[in-house]
Design a protein around this motif. Structure first.
Motif, PDB file in Angstrom:
ATOM      1  N   ARG A 193     -13.083   7.258  -4.059  1.00 21.73           N
ATOM      2  CA  ARG A 193     -12.227   6.771  -5.134  1.00 21.73           C
ATOM      3  C   ARG A 193     -12.451   5.294  -5.350  1.00 21.73           C
ATOM      4  O   ARG A 193     -12.538   4.826  -6.478  1.00 21.73           O
ATOM      5  CB  ARG A 193     -10.756   7.038  -4.783  1.00 21.73           C
TER       6      ARG A 193
ATOM      7  N   GLY B  88      -1.053   7.486  -5.022  1.00 24.62           N
ATOM      8  CA  GLY B  88      -2.511   7.593  -5.113  1.00 24.62           C
ATOM      9  C   GLY B  88      -3.043   8.848  -4.471  1.00 24.62           C
ATOM     10  O   GLY B  88      -3.884   9.528  -5.024  1.00 24.62           O
TER      11      GLY B  88
ATOM     12  N   PHE C  61     -19.071 -33.550 -32.045  1.00 26.72           N
ATOM     13  CA  PHE C  61     -19.187 -32.312 -32.812  1.00 26.72           C
ATOM     14  C   PHE C  61     -19.866 -32.436 -34.167  1.00 26.72           C
ATOM     15  O   PHE C  61     -20.276 -31.435 -34.723  1.00 26.72           O
ATOM     16  CB  PHE C  61     -17.796 -31.712 -33.061  1.00 26.72           C
TER      17      PHE C  61
ATOM     18  N   GLU D 270     -15.496 -32.097 -21.831  1.00 29.11           N
ATOM     19  CA  GLU D 270     -16.631 -33.002 -22.027  1.00 29.11           C
ATOM     20  C   GLU D 270     -16.089 -34.421 -22.059  1.00 29.11           C
ATOM     21  O   GLU D 270     -15.163 -34.711 -22.807  1.00 29.11           O
ATOM     22  CB  GLU D 270     -17.379 -32.653 -23.303  1.00 29.11           C
TER      23      GLU D 270
ATOM     24  N   ASP E 291      -3.849   9.929   1.481  1.00 30.48           N
ATOM     25  CA  ASP E 291      -4.141   8.918   2.516  1.00 30.48           C
ATOM     26  C   ASP E 291      -3.165   7.745   2.508  1.00 30.48           C
ATOM     27  O   ASP E 291      -3.343   6.795   3.247  1.00 30.48           O
ATOM     28  CB  ASP E 291      -5.546   8.350   2.299  1.00 30.48           C
TER      29      ASP E 291
ATOM     30  N   PRO F 224     -15.181 -21.697 -34.852  1.00 31.55           N
ATOM     31  CA  PRO F 224     -15.274 -21.860 -33.400  1.00 31.55           C
ATOM     32  C   PRO F 224     -14.149 -21.149 -32.677  1.00 31.55           C
ATOM     33  O   PRO F 224     -13.026 -21.083 -33.166  1.00 31.55           O
ATOM     34  CB  PRO F 224     -15.148 -23.377 -33.224  1.00 31.55           C
ATOM     35  N   GLY F 225     -14.493 -20.599 -31.525  1.00 28.04           N
ATOM     36  CA  GLY F 225     -13.473 -19.906 -30.737  1.00 28.04           C
ATOM     37  C   GLY F 225     -14.023 -18.609 -30.181  1.00 28.04           C
ATOM     38  O   GLY F 225     -15.241 -18.403 -30.082  1.00 28.04           O
TER      39      GLY F 225
ATOM     40  N   ARG G  11     -24.065 -29.121 -36.597  1.00 29.62           N
ATOM     41  CA  ARG G  11     -23.968 -30.566 -36.796  1.00 29.62           C
ATOM     42  C   ARG G  11     -24.983 -31.078 -37.794  1.00 29.62           C
ATOM     43  O   ARG G  11     -25.892 -30.347 -38.198  1.00 29.62           O
ATOM     44  CB  ARG G  11     -24.190 -31.284 -35.460  1.00 29.62           C
TER      45      ARG G  11
ATOM     46  N   GLN H  65     -10.145  -3.720   3.141  1.00 23.27           N
ATOM     47  CA  GLN H  65      -9.439  -3.991   1.884  1.00 23.27           C
ATOM     48  C   GLN H  65      -8.733  -5.333   1.943  1.00 23.27           C
ATOM     49  O   GLN H  65      -8.717  -6.092   0.972  1.00 23.27           O
ATOM     50  CB  GLN H  65      -8.413  -2.878   1.611  1.00 23.27           C
TER      51      GLN H  65
ATOM     52  N   ARG I  18       0.824  -1.189   0.000  1.00 18.43           N
ATOM     53  CA  ARG I  18       0.000   0.000   0.000  1.00 18.43           C
ATOM     54  C   ARG I  18       0.873   1.260   0.000  1.00 18.43           C
ATOM     55  O   ARG I  18       0.594   2.225  -0.693  1.00 18.43           O
ATOM     56  CB  ARG I  18      -0.888   0.000   1.233  1.00 18.43           C
TER      57      ARG I  18
ATOM     58  N   LEU J 135     -12.390 -28.019 -24.847  1.00 13.91           N
ATOM     59  CA  LEU J 135     -12.708 -26.905 -25.747  1.00 13.91           C
ATOM     60  C   LEU J 135     -12.187 -25.632 -25.120  1.00 13.91           C
ATOM     61  O   LEU J 135     -12.301 -25.430 -23.904  1.00 13.91           O
ATOM     62  CB  LEU J 135     -14.226 -26.774 -25.919  1.00 13.91           C
ATOM     63  N   GLN J 136     -11.616 -24.800 -25.959  1.00 15.56           N
ATOM     64  CA  GLN J 136     -11.162 -23.500 -25.472  1.00 15.56           C
ATOM     65  C   GLN J 136     -11.970 -22.433 -26.176  1.00 15.56           C
ATOM     66  O   GLN J 136     -11.895 -22.309 -27.393  1.00 15.56           O
ATOM     67  CB  GLN J 136      -9.669 -23.337 -25.774  1.00 15.56           C
ATOM     68  N   PHE J 137     -12.733 -21.700 -25.368  1.00 14.51           N
ATOM     69  CA  PHE J 137     -13.663 -20.711 -25.919  1.00 14.51           C
ATOM     70  C   PHE J 137     -14.557 -21.339 -26.993  1.00 14.51           C
ATOM     71  O   PHE J 137     -14.863 -20.734 -28.003  1.00 14.51           O
ATOM     72  CB  PHE J 137     -12.920 -19.510 -26.505  1.00 14.51           C
ATOM     73  N   GLY J 138     -14.899 -22.612 -26.753  1.00 17.38           N
ATOM     74  CA  GLY J 138     -15.790 -23.277 -27.695  1.00 17.38           C
ATOM     75  C   GLY J 138     -15.083 -23.965 -28.834  1.00 17.38           C
ATOM     76  O   GLY J 138     -15.656 -24.796 -29.522  1.00 17.38           O
ATOM     77  N   LYS J 139     -13.825 -23.674 -29.014  1.00 13.19           N
ATOM     78  CA  LYS J 139     -13.115 -24.293 -30.124  1.00 13.19           C
ATOM     79  C   LYS J 139     -12.366 -25.505 -29.613  1.00 13.19           C
ATOM     80  O   LYS J 139     -11.829 -25.504 -28.504  1.00 13.19           O
ATOM     81  CB  LYS J 139     -12.140 -23.273 -30.703  1.00 13.19           C
ATOM     82  N   TYR J 140     -12.315 -26.539 -30.431  1.00  7.39           N
ATOM     83  CA  TYR J 140     -11.661 -27.779 -30.016  1.00  7.39           C
ATOM     84  C   TYR J 140     -10.189 -27.510 -29.734  1.00  7.39           C
ATOM     85  O   TYR J 140      -9.479 -26.874 -30.515  1.00  7.39           O
ATOM     86  CB  TYR J 140     -11.795 -28.843 -31.101  1.00  7.39           C
TER      87      TYR J 140
ATOM     88  N   THR K  42     -18.200 -16.521 -27.576  1.00  5.93           N
ATOM     89  CA  THR K  42     -17.588 -17.774 -28.038  1.00  5.93           C
ATOM     90  C   THR K  42     -18.509 -18.452 -29.040  1.00  5.93           C
ATOM     91  O   THR K  42     -19.735 -18.319 -28.970  1.00  5.93           O
ATOM     92  CB  THR K  42     -17.357 -18.760 -26.886  1.00  5.93           C
ATOM     93  N   VAL K  43     -17.874 -19.145 -29.931  1.00  8.48           N
ATOM     94  CA  VAL K  43     -18.637 -19.984 -30.862  1.00  8.48           C
ATOM     95  C   VAL K  43     -18.181 -21.420 -30.634  1.00  8.48           C
ATOM     96  O   VAL K  43     -16.993 -21.719 -30.762  1.00  8.48           O
ATOM     97  CB  VAL K  43     -18.390 -19.568 -32.324  1.00  8.48           C
ATOM     98  N   ASP K  44     -19.115 -22.284 -30.268  1.00  5.42           N
ATOM     99  CA  ASP K  44     -18.786 -23.680 -29.981  1.00  5.42           C
ATOM    100  C   ASP K  44     -18.562 -24.442 -31.298  1.00  5.42           C
ATOM    101  O   ASP K  44     -19.038 -24.040 -32.363  1.00  5.42           O
ATOM    102  CB  ASP K  44     -19.947 -24.314 -29.191  1.00  5.42           C
ATOM    103  N   GLU K  45     -17.849 -25.559 -31.177  1.00  2.45           N
ATOM    104  CA  GLU K  45     -17.624 -26.425 -32.336  1.00  2.45           C
ATOM    105  C   GLU K  45     -18.925 -26.861 -32.994  1.00  2.45           C
ATOM    106  O   GLU K  45     -18.962 -27.188 -34.166  1.00  2.45           O
ATOM    107  CB  GLU K  45     -16.875 -27.695 -31.912  1.00  2.45           C
ATOM    108  N   ARG K  46     -19.962 -26.905 -32.182  1.00  2.03           N
ATOM    109  CA  ARG K  46     -21.223 -27.434 -32.689  1.00  2.03           C
ATOM    110  C   ARG K  46     -22.135 -26.356 -33.222  1.00  2.03           C
ATOM    111  O   ARG K  46     -23.288 -26.611 -33.542  1.00  2.03           O
ATOM    112  CB  ARG K  46     -21.953 -28.174 -31.560  1.00  2.03           C
TER     113      ARG K  46
END
Lengths: 382, 289
Positions: free
Chosen positions: B4, A41, A154, A112, A44, B47-48, B65, A56, A34, A87-92, B25-29
Motif C-alpha cells: 500500500r 486503513g 524588469f 532579487e 495492520d 506574469p505569475g 524587456r 515511517q 497511527r 517575485l511570486q511565481f514570477g510576478k512582481y 510560471t511567467v516571470d516579469e521579464r
C-alpha cells in the motif's frame, strides 16, 4: 462531542484521560496518530512500534527536517544600500528595504537584490563634430544610481550598458549643436547641463529605472593634431598683450625723459639769460666805473688804455716793422715762412718770438724777454 | 502495508509529476507562448502562475524587456556628396509575441537583421537629404525621431515595436578629418596672426603717440627757451646800450682796444707795421725837429 465536555475531559490526541504532566511524548503521539488514522486503513492498524514504524518515523523526521530547511531558506538580509524585489511565481509581489526578512521560499517566492545607493560611473572620451564643422576632443563622465529597482530589473535588458550608449549619443548631440570656441571656453557647464537633461530623458523613456546624479565634463580640448596651432593662438594673444605692454613701457620711458629734456632746455635758456644779463650788467658796470674815471681825466686815461692794449697786442703777435722812410726798396718778406716759424716756435717750451730790428733785411732773431712773455701768455691761454 | 505504501508513494510521485507538468510560471521579464503540438494556443500570459495541460502542451519563453540593436558604424552620403560615418543604436521590444514567433520562430537575430536593414535604409534617405551641418547639429533630433516613427510602422508585422533610434557617432572619414584639421589649423593661424598684428598695431600707435608727445613737449620747450634767450639777449642789449650809450665815442675806443687785444695777440698773427702813429711816437730816434 465536544472535546472538553465536563466529565469527559478527553482530548482526541491522547485517546484516554489526559496525563497532564511532562511534554508530549513523540512516540506516543505517533502511535496515537497511527491508531487514529490507521484504524480506517487496514488490519495492520494495531501493529506496535517496530521495524515498519521506525522507518515511517524516520521518513517523517526527514520530511519535517526538509520542511524546516526549506522554511529556513526563506530568510534573507537586505544590506543598507540595497533593496529586495520579491517575485511570486514570477510576478512582481513587493519591494523590501534594509534588514532581515522572510518570504515564502522558492519556488513560490524569489528575491532579487538591487544596490540602489552606490553611485555608478561611466564615461566616454572621443573626438566629435561641432556645429561649425570643427572637431573637438571631449572627455565626459556621468554618475548615476538605481532610482527604481523594479524598472531596473524588469523593463530593459542591460540597463547600465543602455545608459552608456545614451550618454554617448547625448553628449554628441549637445556638442553637435554648439560652436567649438564655446565648448572649449565658457560653455562647459552648459554642455554638462544639457547632456544631463538629454541623458535622463532618454533613460527615462526606456524605463531603465536609473537616476543620473551628475554629469561632469572632465576635459574639452582641440584634437591632438591641431593642438600646436591652438597653443600658438594662445601665445599670440599673449604676444599681443606683451607688444602693447612693451609699447606702454616705452611710452612711460620716453615721456618723462622728454619732459626732463624740456625742462633742461628751459632751464638752460633761463641760465643763459641770467648769464647774459649778468655778464651784461658786469660789463656795463665795469664800463660805467671806467667811464666815470675816464671822464675825470680823459686824455691820460685814454693814452694809458691805448698803450696797455698795444703792449699786449704787439707782445704776443709776430711783427715786421718796416721803416718806409729808409727808401722805397723792394722788400723780400717770406711771410708764410715767418708765420710757420712763429707757430712752430710757439709749441716749444723755450719758444721765442722775434722782433726785427730797423734794418731792412727782415731777418728773424731771438729775443729772450719777448719769448718769455710769449711763453707766459701761451701757457695761460692753454 | 508495504504494498500500500508503495502504491501511495507511486501515486504521490505521479501526482507530483502531473502537477509540475500542469503549472508554469511567467516571470516579469518574459512573454510565454503555450503550444499544443507545435501550434500556438495562447500568447497573452501575464506574469505569475498559470495552468496547462501536462505533456500535451509546452511553454516557450521570450524576452519582454526592451532590447538593443547596436550596429557597426557605417558610411552614409550626405546631400553634399560627402561621406559620414554613423554609429547608431535602436531600442526595441516584442509587442505581440505571437506575431513575433510566427515571423521569426523566436529568433531575435532575425528581427535584429530586419530592423537593422529598415533603419539603415531610413538613415541613408535622411542623410541624403541633408548637409553635414544639418545632420550633425540642427536636425539631428528630428532625424532620429522620424526614423523611429517610420521604422515602427514597418516592423509591425514582426510583432515588435521600435522604442527609440539614436545616433551615437557622426564622424568624418579619416581623410576628410585630415582636411578638417588642416582647416582648423589655418584658422587658428589666421587668428594668431591677427592677434599679433593687432598687437603690433596698437603698440605702434602707442609708441608713435609717445614720440609725438615728446616732440611736442620738446618743441614747446625749445620755443620757450628761445623766447627766454631772446628776452635775455634783449635785456642784456638794453643794459649794454644804456651803459655804452653814455659815451659812444669812449665805448668805441674801449671796445676796439679790447678787440685788438683779443684778436691780434697770438704768435700766429703777423703784423706788418710802419713805425708811425701814436704808438710809435717815440720809436724813431728823435729827429732834429
Amino acid at each position: 462531542m465536544a472535546w472538553n465536555e465536563p466529565g469527559k475531559d478527553q482530548d482526541p490526541w491522547s485517546g484516554g484521560p489526559k496525563k497532564g504532566d511532562g511534554p508530549p511524548d513523540l512516540d506516543e503521539i505517533w502511535k496515537q496518530f497511527r491508531q487514529r488514522f490507521g484504524r480506517g486503513g487496514g488490519k495492520d492498524g494495531g501493529a506496535g512500534p517496530g521495524g515498519p514504524g521506525m522507518g515511517q518515523r524516520g521518513v517523517l523526521l526527514i520530511v519535517i527536517a526538509a520542511a524546516a530547511v526549506w522554511g529556513f531558506s526563506g530568510f534573507y538580509t537586505v544590506d543598507d544600500a540595497e533593496r529586495a524585489v520579491i517575485l511570486q511565481f514570477g510576478k512582481y509581489h513587493d519591494t523590501e528595504g534594509p534588514g532581515l526578512h522572510w518570504r515564502i521560499p522558492s519556488p513560490i517566492q524569489s528575491v532579487e537584490l538591487v544596490n540602489v545607493d552606490s553611485i555608478r560611473n561611466v564615461s566616454d572620451r572621443a573626438t566629435m563634430l561641432t556645429q561649425d564643422e570643427n572637431i573637438v576632443d571631449v572627455d565626459i563622465a556621468t554618475q548615476y544610481k538605481v532610482g527604481s529597482p523594479e524598472d531596473f530589473l524588469f523593463k530593459i535588458r542591460e540597463p547600465d550598458r543602455t545608459l552608456h550608449q545614451a550618454l554617448r549619443s547625448a553628449v554628441r548631440e549637445v556638442v553637435g549643436k554648439a560652436d567649438m570656441d564655446f565648448i572649449l571656453t565658457e560653455g562647459r557647464s552648459e554642455v554638462e547641463a544639457r547632456t544631463r537633461e538629454i541623458l535622463q530623458e532618454a533613460v527615462d523613456s526606456y524605463s531603465t529605472g536609473l537616476l543620473v546624479t551628475g554629469v561632469n565634463l572632465r576635459d574639452a580640448q582641440p584634437p591632438e593634431q591641431v593642438q600646436d596651432a591652438f597653443a600658438d593662438a594662445i601665445r599670440a594673444r599673449e604676444d599681443h598683450q606683451r607688444l602693447i605692454n612693451e609699447a606702454q613701457a616705452y611710452s612711460n620711458d620716453v615721456l618723462p625723459k622728454a619732459r626732463g629734456g624740456a625742462a633742461r632746455l628751459v632751464a638752460e635758456a633761463e641760465a643763459y639769460r641770467e648769464r647774459v644779463v649778468a655778464r651784461a650788467e658786469g660789463q656795463a658796470s665795469r664800463f660805467s666805473a671806467l667811464l666815470t674815471e675816464y671822464e675825470r681825466a680823459p686824455q691820460v686815461t685814454r693814452k694809458r688804455l691805448y698803450l696797455d692794449a698795444m703792449e699786449t697786442v704787439l707782445a704776443n703777435s709776430s711783427k715786421v716793422i718796416v721803416d718806409d722812410e729808409a727808401g722805397n726798396q723792394m722788400l723780400y718778406l717770406p711771410l708764410d715762412q715767418l708765420i710757420r716759424q712763429r707757430s712752430g716756435l710757439k709749441t716749444d717750451v723755450g719758444g721765442s718770438s722775434s722782433k726785427s730790428g730797423s734794418d731792412s733785411s727782415g731777418t728773424s732773431g731771438g729775443d729772450t724777454s719777448g719769448s718769455r712773455i710769449q711763453d707766459l701768455r701761451s701757457r695761460r691761454r692753454n | 502495508m508495504t504494498g500500500r505504501q508503495l502504491i501511495v508513494l507511486a501515486v504521490a510521485l505521479g501526482g507530483l509529476i502531473i502537477l509540475s507538468g500542469s503549472v508554469f510560471t511567467v516571470d516579469e521579464r518574459e512573454y510565454a507562448i503555450l503550444f499544443q503540438f507545435g501550434e500556438i494556443r495562447r500568447a497573452d500570459f501575464e506574469p505569475g502562475l498559470h495552468l496547462k495541460t501536462p505533456f500535451v502542451q509546452n511553454v516557450r519563453r521570450f524576452e519582454r524587456r526592451i532590447l538593443t540593436l547596436d550596429n557597426q558604424p557605417e558610411r552614409f552620403l550626405t546631400r553634399e556628396q560627402k561621406n559620414v560615418i554613423v554609429d547608431f543604436y535602436a531600442k526595441w521590444r516584442i509587442k505581440d509575441v505571437g506575431a513575433f514567433y510566427r515571423a521569426t520562430q523566436g529568433q531575435e537575430s532575425i528581427a535584429l537583421s530586419r530592423l537593422s536593414d529598415i533603419i539603415r535604409k531610413g538613415l541613408r534617405s535622411e542623410f541624403g537629404k541633408r548637409t553635414i551641418e544639418e545632420a550633425v547639429s540642427g536636425e539631428r533630433a528630428q532625424i532620429m525621431q522620424m526614423i523611429s516613427l517610420s521604422a515602427n510602422k514597418q516592423v509591425d508585422d514582426l510583432g515588435i515595436e521600435v522604442v527609440d533610434v539614436r545616433v551615437q557617432r557622426i564622424d568624418l572619414p579619416g581623410n576628410v578629418s585630415e582636411s578638417v584639421y588642416n582647416r582648423m589649423r589655418s584658422e587658428r593661424q589666421e587668428v594668431a596672426a591677427e592677434f599679433r598684428a593687432e598687437g603690433a598695431e596698437a603698440a605702434e600707435r602707442i609708441r608713435a603717440e609717445a614720440d609725438r608727445q615728446r616732440e611736442v613737449v620738446l618743441a614747446n620747450a625749445y620755443n620757450q627757451a628761445e623766447q627766454t634767450r631772446g628776452v635775455g639777449d634783449a635785456e642784456s642789449t638794453e643794459i649794454y646800450a644804456q651803459a655804452f650809450d653814455r659815451n659812444r665815442e669812449f665805448y668805441s675806443f674801449y671796445r676796439s682796444l679790447e678787440v685788438y687785444r683779443n684778436a691780434i695777440s697770438d704768435s700766429g698773427d703777423m703784423l706788418i707795421l710802419q713805425p708811425e702813429g701814436e704808438l710809435f711816437q717815440y720809436f724813431n730816434p728823435p729827429s732834429p725837429r
